[in-house]
Design an enzyme around this catalytic site. Structure first.
Site, mmCIF file in Angstrom:
data_model
loop_
_atom_site.group_PDB
_atom_site.id
_atom_site.type_symbol
_atom_site.label_atom_id
_atom_site.label_comp_id
_atom_site.label_asym_id
_atom_site.label_seq_id
_atom_site.Cartn_x
_atom_site.Cartn_y
_atom_site.Cartn_z
ATOM 1 C CB SER A 1 -0.902 0.009 1.237
ATOM 2 O OG SER A 1 -1.627 -1.183 1.324
ATOM 3 C CE LYS B 1 -4.859 -1.428 1.340
ATOM 4 N NZ LYS B 1 -5.779 -2.370 1.967
ATOM 5 C CE LYS C 1 1.507 1.902 4.845
ATOM 6 N NZ LYS C 1 1.185 0.983 3.790
HETATM 7 P P1 NAD Z 1 4.876 -6.684 7.514
HETATM 8 O O1 NAD Z 1 5.574 -5.624 8.278
HETATM 9 O O2 NAD Z 1 4.363 -7.883 8.219
HETATM 10 O O3 NAD Z 1 5.839 -7.206 6.324
HETATM 11 C C1 NAD Z 1 6.706 -6.381 5.578
HETATM 12 C C2 NAD Z 1 7.958 -7.210 5.298
HETATM 13 O O4 NAD Z 1 8.811 -6.494 4.389
HETATM 14 C C3 NAD Z 1 8.812 -7.491 6.555
HETATM 15 O O5 NAD Z 1 8.985 -8.893 6.694
HETATM 16 C C4 NAD Z 1 10.136 -6.767 6.269
HETATM 17 O O6 NAD Z 1 11.263 -7.450 6.806
HETATM 18 C C5 NAD Z 1 10.150 -6.791 4.753
HETATM 19 N N1 NAD Z 1 11.016 -5.810 4.110
HETATM 20 C C6 NAD Z 1 11.133 -4.486 4.359
HETATM 21 N N2 NAD Z 1 11.998 -3.930 3.479
HETATM 22 C C7 NAD Z 1 12.422 -4.919 2.644
HETATM 23 C C8 NAD Z 1 13.299 -4.983 1.526
HETATM 24 N N3 NAD Z 1 13.935 -3.908 1.063
HETATM 25 N N4 NAD Z 1 13.471 -6.185 0.908
HETATM 26 C C9 NAD Z 1 12.838 -7.287 1.354
HETATM 27 N N5 NAD Z 1 12.009 -7.296 2.419
HETATM 28 C C10 NAD Z 1 11.805 -6.128 3.055
HETATM 29 O O7 NAD Z 1 3.705 -5.944 6.727
HETATM 30 P P2 NAD Z 1 2.363 -6.584 6.104
HETATM 31 O O8 NAD Z 1 1.284 -6.525 7.131
HETATM 32 O O9 NAD Z 1 2.700 -7.854 5.405
HETATM 33 O O10 NAD Z 1 2.028 -5.452 5.013
HETATM 34 C C11 NAD Z 1 2.759 -5.332 3.791
HETATM 35 C C12 NAD Z 1 2.045 -4.281 2.936
HETATM 36 O O11 NAD Z 1 0.704 -4.707 2.678
HETATM 37 C C13 NAD Z 1 1.934 -2.906 3.612
HETATM 38 O O12 NAD Z 1 2.065 -1.901 2.627
HETATM 39 C C14 NAD Z 1 0.511 -2.915 4.203
HETATM 40 O O13 NAD Z 1 -0.003 -1.602 4.356
HETATM 41 C C15 NAD Z 1 -0.229 -3.739 3.145
HETATM 42 N N6 NAD Z 1 -1.423 -4.477 3.616
HETATM 43 C C16 NAD Z 1 -1.420 -5.163 4.811
HETATM 44 C C17 NAD Z 1 -2.554 -5.873 5.201
HETATM 45 C C18 NAD Z 1 -2.611 -6.662 6.472
HETATM 46 O O14 NAD Z 1 -3.719 -7.107 6.858
HETATM 47 N N7 NAD Z 1 -1.507 -6.904 7.179
HETATM 48 C C19 NAD Z 1 -3.684 -5.883 4.364
HETATM 49 C C20 NAD Z 1 -3.637 -5.192 3.146
HETATM 50 C C21 NAD Z 1 -2.500 -4.480 2.767
#
Ligand code: NAD
Length: 306
Positions: A105, A180, A249
């Site tokens: 997102s 989104k 965010k």
């Molecule tokens: P999260 O924090 O669980 O996962 C993010 C991952 O990215 C972490 O494991 C981190 O180590 C990794 N990371 C960061 N920088 C990196 C890089 N340069 N290379 C490789 N890995 C890297 O977050 P999430 O909950 O999985 O959310 C991910 C995205 O999806 C966000 O933008 C969030 O807003 C969106 N989102 C989340 C949900 C939800 O329910 N959790 C739902 C819809 C959308």
């Protein structure tokens, strides 16, 4: 893995970000037979994918080099930009004509700029953020909003169909990210109102479970009343799997978009102020449904102090 094009129209998919959402999404691709290699900065995240039989790489550049599709599922657009163009830029390794699908997102204006920069290097960027949370990532029923040129989107549509079952073409690049952020603004507004209503009702003597049933049969129904109040808010376990920091965010992104376009959005401004106060009181890692706890305690303290 050979260099042949798979049934999914690609030779290899590099999946960056194996967090709460990325892990189940990458697993679905792997289980469907997509030649996917995962990468995350976190060792435990890489181990979790490897334990489910997925291939992982310790070197991000090497994965990018051998992949014609790169999926990013990172915290935000800044992380995506850093991964692609930062001090160890993935773009240095990408083949010409490679497609980057940013499923994070991210902020839409930044996505447009990034698409232009990558386009100058012969790399396509489309945005395909998701909605539905961890539960729907696990069963492949995410809603996916896709921004980008139709011919590029068409090339990766079979991959998106493994992860989601409602795929919307929203327009030019960045439009998926705009949609989104606006969706999450509406979602957070519904959650905040529902938590507040439950607290007022409970104090008056209403049963929160009965209240939820009434809301769900009435005009106050929304995704939070249906899917969040009973499992996460009423028992106060706050374990939906989507963090407070990421929701704040998204609210900031939606509000920034309104400002960028010079559209007055007073309700958005009030909501982001409340969520940013909650972020200061709780933590970015707290679950977003813990906005209920903030309303119950800290917000009350703030009101008394005023
Ligand atoms: P999260 O924090 O669980 O996962 C993010 C991952 O990215 C972490 O494991 C981190 O180590 C990794 N990371 C960061 N920088 C990196 C890089 N340069 N290379 C490789 N890995 C890297 O977050 P999430 O909950 O999985 O959310 C991910 C995205 O999806 C966000 O933008 C969030 O807003 C969106 N989102 C989340 C949900 C939800 O329910 N959790 C739902 C819809 C959308």
């Amino acid at each position: 893995m050979n260099g042949k094009t798979s049934f999914f129209g690609c030779k290899r998919v590099a999946f960056f970000g194996l967090g709460k959402m990325g892990l189940p999404m990458a697993r679905r691709l792997h289980d469907a037979g997509v030649p996917v290699v995962g990468f995350d900065l976190s060792g435990p995240a890489r181990d979790a994918f490897a334990q489910s039989g997925g291939a992982v790489a310790a070197n991000a550049g090497e994965v990018a080099e051998r992949s014609d599709v790169l999926i990013t599922m990172l915290p935000d657009g800044k992380a995506v930009r850093t991964a692609l163009l930062g001090s160890e830029p993935l773009v240095a390794h990408c083949a010409a004509n490679a497609i980057v699908i940013d499923m994070s997102s991210s902020a839409p204006v930044g996505t447009r700029e990034l698409a232009d920069e990558l386009g100058g290097r012969g790399i396509h960027l489309i945005d395909a953020p998701v909605s539905g949370g961890v539960k729907r990532a696990l069963d492949g029923s995410l809603a996916i909003m896709v921004g980008g040129p139709p011919e590029v989107v068409a090339r990766v549509r079979p991959l998106l169909e493994v992860m989601g079952n409602s795929i919307f073409a929203t327009g030019a690049v960045g439009s998926g990210h705009a949609m989104k952020a606006l969706n999450n603004y509406v979602s957070a507004a519904g959650l905040t109102a529902a938590c507040e209503a439950l607290q007022v009702g409970e104090k008056f003597g209403l049963d929160p479970v009965v209240m939820t049933d009434v809301l769900n049969a009435s005009t106050g129904r929304n995704n939070s009343t249906e899917a969040k109040l009973k499992p996460f808010v009423i028992p106060k376990n706050y374990t939906s799997g989507f963090s407070l920091g990421l929701m704040a965010k998204d609210l900031r992104t939606a509000d920034d978009l309104a400002r960028h376009l010079d559209v007055p959005a007073p309700f958005s401004e009030a909501l982001i102020a409340l969520w940013e106060e909650a972020l200061d009181e709780l933590s970015a890692a707290a679950d977003h449904t813990a906005i209920d706890a903030y309303l119950a305690t800290a917000a009350r303290r703030h009101r008394r102090a005023r």
